[in-house]
Design a protein around this motif. Structure first.
Motif, mmCIF file in Angstrom:
data_model
loop_
_atom_site.group_PDB
_atom_site.id
_atom_site.type_symbol
_atom_site.label_atom_id
_atom_site.label_comp_id
_atom_site.label_asym_id
_atom_site.label_seq_id
_atom_site.Cartn_x
_atom_site.Cartn_y
_atom_site.Cartn_z
ATOM 1 N N VAL A 1 0.847 -1.261 -0.030
ATOM 2 C CA VAL A 1 0.166 0.145 0.033
ATOM 3 C C VAL A 1 0.933 1.417 -0.113
ATOM 4 C CG1 VAL A 1 -1.679 1.396 1.314
ATOM 5 C CG2 VAL A 1 -2.074 -1.247 1.136
ATOM 6 N N ALA A 2 1.829 1.187 0.880
ATOM 7 C CA ALA A 2 2.939 2.508 0.927
ATOM 8 C C ALA A 2 3.589 2.527 -0.450
ATOM 9 C CB ALA A 2 3.738 2.245 2.023
ATOM 10 N N ALA A 3 4.104 1.823 -0.923
ATOM 11 C CA ALA A 3 4.736 1.584 -2.421
ATOM 12 C C ALA A 3 3.908 2.342 -3.487
ATOM 13 C CB ALA A 3 5.221 0.314 -2.430
ATOM 14 N N ILE A 54 1.275 6.904 -6.922
ATOM 15 C CA ILE A 54 0.177 7.532 -7.098
ATOM 16 C C ILE A 54 0.189 8.997 -6.715
ATOM 17 C CG2 ILE A 54 -2.330 7.748 -6.508
ATOM 18 C CD1 ILE A 54 -2.601 4.942 -6.138
ATOM 19 N N ALA A 55 0.827 9.456 -5.742
ATOM 20 C CA ALA A 55 1.010 10.814 -5.298
ATOM 21 C C ALA A 55 1.513 11.799 -6.454
ATOM 22 C CB ALA A 55 1.892 10.982 -3.831
ATOM 23 N N PRO A 56 2.333 11.568 -7.123
ATOM 24 C CA PRO A 56 2.721 12.349 -8.203
ATOM 25 C C PRO A 56 1.734 12.673 -9.219
ATOM 26 C CG PRO A 56 4.579 10.970 -7.815
ATOM 27 C CD PRO A 56 3.251 10.557 -7.064
ATOM 28 N N ALA A 57 0.870 11.817 -9.254
ATOM 29 C CA ALA A 57 -0.257 11.750 -10.400
ATOM 30 C C ALA A 57 -1.473 12.600 -10.085
ATOM 31 C CB ALA A 57 -0.633 10.461 -10.857
ATOM 32 N N ILE A 58 -1.658 12.938 -8.838
ATOM 33 C CA ILE A 58 -2.871 13.473 -8.517
ATOM 34 C C ILE A 58 -2.504 14.754 -7.684
ATOM 35 C CG2 ILE A 58 -3.998 11.142 -8.341
ATOM 36 C CD1 ILE A 58 -3.772 11.229 -5.277
ATOM 37 N N ASP A 59 -3.663 15.423 -7.298
ATOM 38 C CA ASP A 59 -3.579 16.700 -6.410
ATOM 39 C C ASP A 59 -4.387 16.711 -5.330
ATOM 40 O OD1 ASP A 59 -5.974 17.433 -7.476
ATOM 41 O OD2 ASP A 59 -5.307 18.632 -8.928
ATOM 42 N N PHE A 109 -8.890 -1.151 1.670
ATOM 43 C CA PHE A 109 -7.705 -0.659 1.003
ATOM 44 C C PHE A 109 -7.691 0.947 0.886
ATOM 45 C CE2 PHE A 109 -6.128 -0.293 -3.812
ATOM 46 C CZ PHE A 109 -4.742 0.059 -3.515
ATOM 47 N N ALA A 110 -9.036 1.295 0.514
ATOM 48 C CA ALA A 110 -9.260 2.685 0.437
ATOM 49 C C ALA A 110 -8.876 3.475 1.756
ATOM 50 C CB ALA A 110 -10.510 3.235 0.034
ATOM 51 N N SER A 111 -9.065 2.999 2.934
ATOM 52 C CA SER A 111 -8.875 3.650 4.122
ATOM 53 C C SER A 111 -7.143 3.598 4.278
ATOM 54 C CB SER A 111 -9.236 2.785 5.209
ATOM 55 O OG SER A 111 -10.431 2.754 5.128
ATOM 56 N N ASP A 112 -6.622 2.527 4.185
ATOM 57 C CA ASP A 112 -5.155 2.442 4.184
ATOM 58 C C ASP A 112 -4.654 3.365 3.008
ATOM 59 O OD1 ASP A 112 -5.426 0.791 6.313
ATOM 60 O OD2 ASP A 112 -4.792 -1.051 5.073
ATOM 61 N N LEU A 113 -4.974 3.327 1.850
ATOM 62 C CA LEU A 113 -4.120 3.978 0.751
ATOM 63 C C LEU A 113 -4.493 5.561 0.826
ATOM 64 C CD1 LEU A 113 -2.770 4.012 -1.983
ATOM 65 C CD2 LEU A 113 -5.136 3.846 -2.925
ATOM 66 N N ARG A 148 -4.942 7.093 3.774
ATOM 67 C CA ARG A 148 -3.901 7.601 4.919
ATOM 68 C C ARG A 148 -2.447 7.619 4.439
ATOM 69 N NH1 ARG A 148 -7.534 4.381 8.232
ATOM 70 N NH2 ARG A 148 -6.335 2.585 7.865
ATOM 71 N N ALA A 149 -2.034 6.710 3.640
ATOM 72 C CA ALA A 149 -0.686 6.485 2.967
ATOM 73 C C ALA A 149 -0.455 7.964 2.098
ATOM 74 C CB ALA A 149 -0.371 5.262 2.197
#
Length: 173
Positions: A17-19, A24-29, A44-48, A50-51
Motif C-alpha cells: 500500500v505504501a509503495a 500515485i501521489a505524483p499523478a494527483i493533487d 484498501f481505500a482507508s489505508d491508501l 492515509r498513505a
C-alpha cells in the motif's frame, strides 16, 4: 469454513500500500476525489488515503456502492448501482479504489459513472489484480499486487460476506 492459506501477510499488505501510494501521489493533487468501491474496497481505500496523506496528498473522499457478485463466487455478469456518488466531480481528478479486479465489470462501470459525473481525469487503483483468460473491459492504472488465480479472502475480499476483515490476504481453494 476452512482457514485460508496466507498469501500476503499484514506487513506485506502495508508495504505494498505504501509503495503504491508513492506511485500515485505524483499523478494527483489535493483536489482529487478518492472514490471507494463498496463494499470490498473500503479496507484498501482507508489505508491508501492515509498513505497518500503521509506523502502530503490530502484527497477528498466519496464512495460508490456497486454489486456484481452478491454472495456468489462468480460475477453475476451485471453491475447494480446501490448508492451513487455524493461529491461533485466536475473538472476534478478521480481516483477509483477497489480491492480486486477479476472480471473488470465493477471497475469499468465505476469509471463510466465517474466520467459521466464530469471528472476531468479518472485513475483506477486496485490492491489485487487477478489473471483473466480473456481481455478485461479495463486495465487498472495502479496495481499493488499481481494475484494468483485463486479464490482470495481478507483485506476486503470475502466469501459470502465472511472473512473481509482479515488483515492479510488468504486463499480458499
Amino acid at each position: 469454513m476452512a482457514d485460508p492459506v496466507v498469501l500476503l501477510s499484514e506487513e506485506e499488505v502495508a508495504r505494498r500500500v505504501a509503495a503504491l501510494a508513492a506511485q500515485i501521489a505524483p499523478a494527483i493533487d489535493d483536489d482529487t476525489v478518492a472514490v471507494c468501491l463498496l463494499t470490498g474496497g473500503l479496507w484498501f481505500a482507508s489505508d491508501l488515503t492515509r498513505a497518500l496523506s503521509r506523502l502530503g496528498r490530502h484527497v477528498r473522499f466519496d464512495a460508490l456502492w456497486l454489486a456484481s457478485y452478491g454472495d456468489e463466487r462468480a460475477s453475476l455478469g451485471r453491475c447494480e448501482v446501490r448508492a451513487d456518488l455524493q461529491r461533485p466531480l466536475s473538472g476534478r481528478t478521480a481516483l477509483i479504489i477497489d480491492d480486486v479486479i477479476d472480471t473488470g465489470l465493477s471497475l469499468s462501470e465505476a469509471s463510466r459513472l465517474v466520467r459521466d459525473a464530469g471528472a476531468a481525469r479518472a485513475f483506477t487503483a486496485v490492491f489485487a489484480s487477478k489473471p483473466w483468460p480473456t481481455p478485461r473491459a479495463i486495465v487498472p492504472d495502479f496495481v499493488a499486487w499481481e494475484a494468483p488465480a485463486r479464490y482470495l479472502v481478507g483485506y476486503g475480499m470475502d466469501a459470502a460476506g465472511a472473512l473481509r476483515g482479515l488483515p492479510y490476504i488468504g486463499a480458499l481453494d
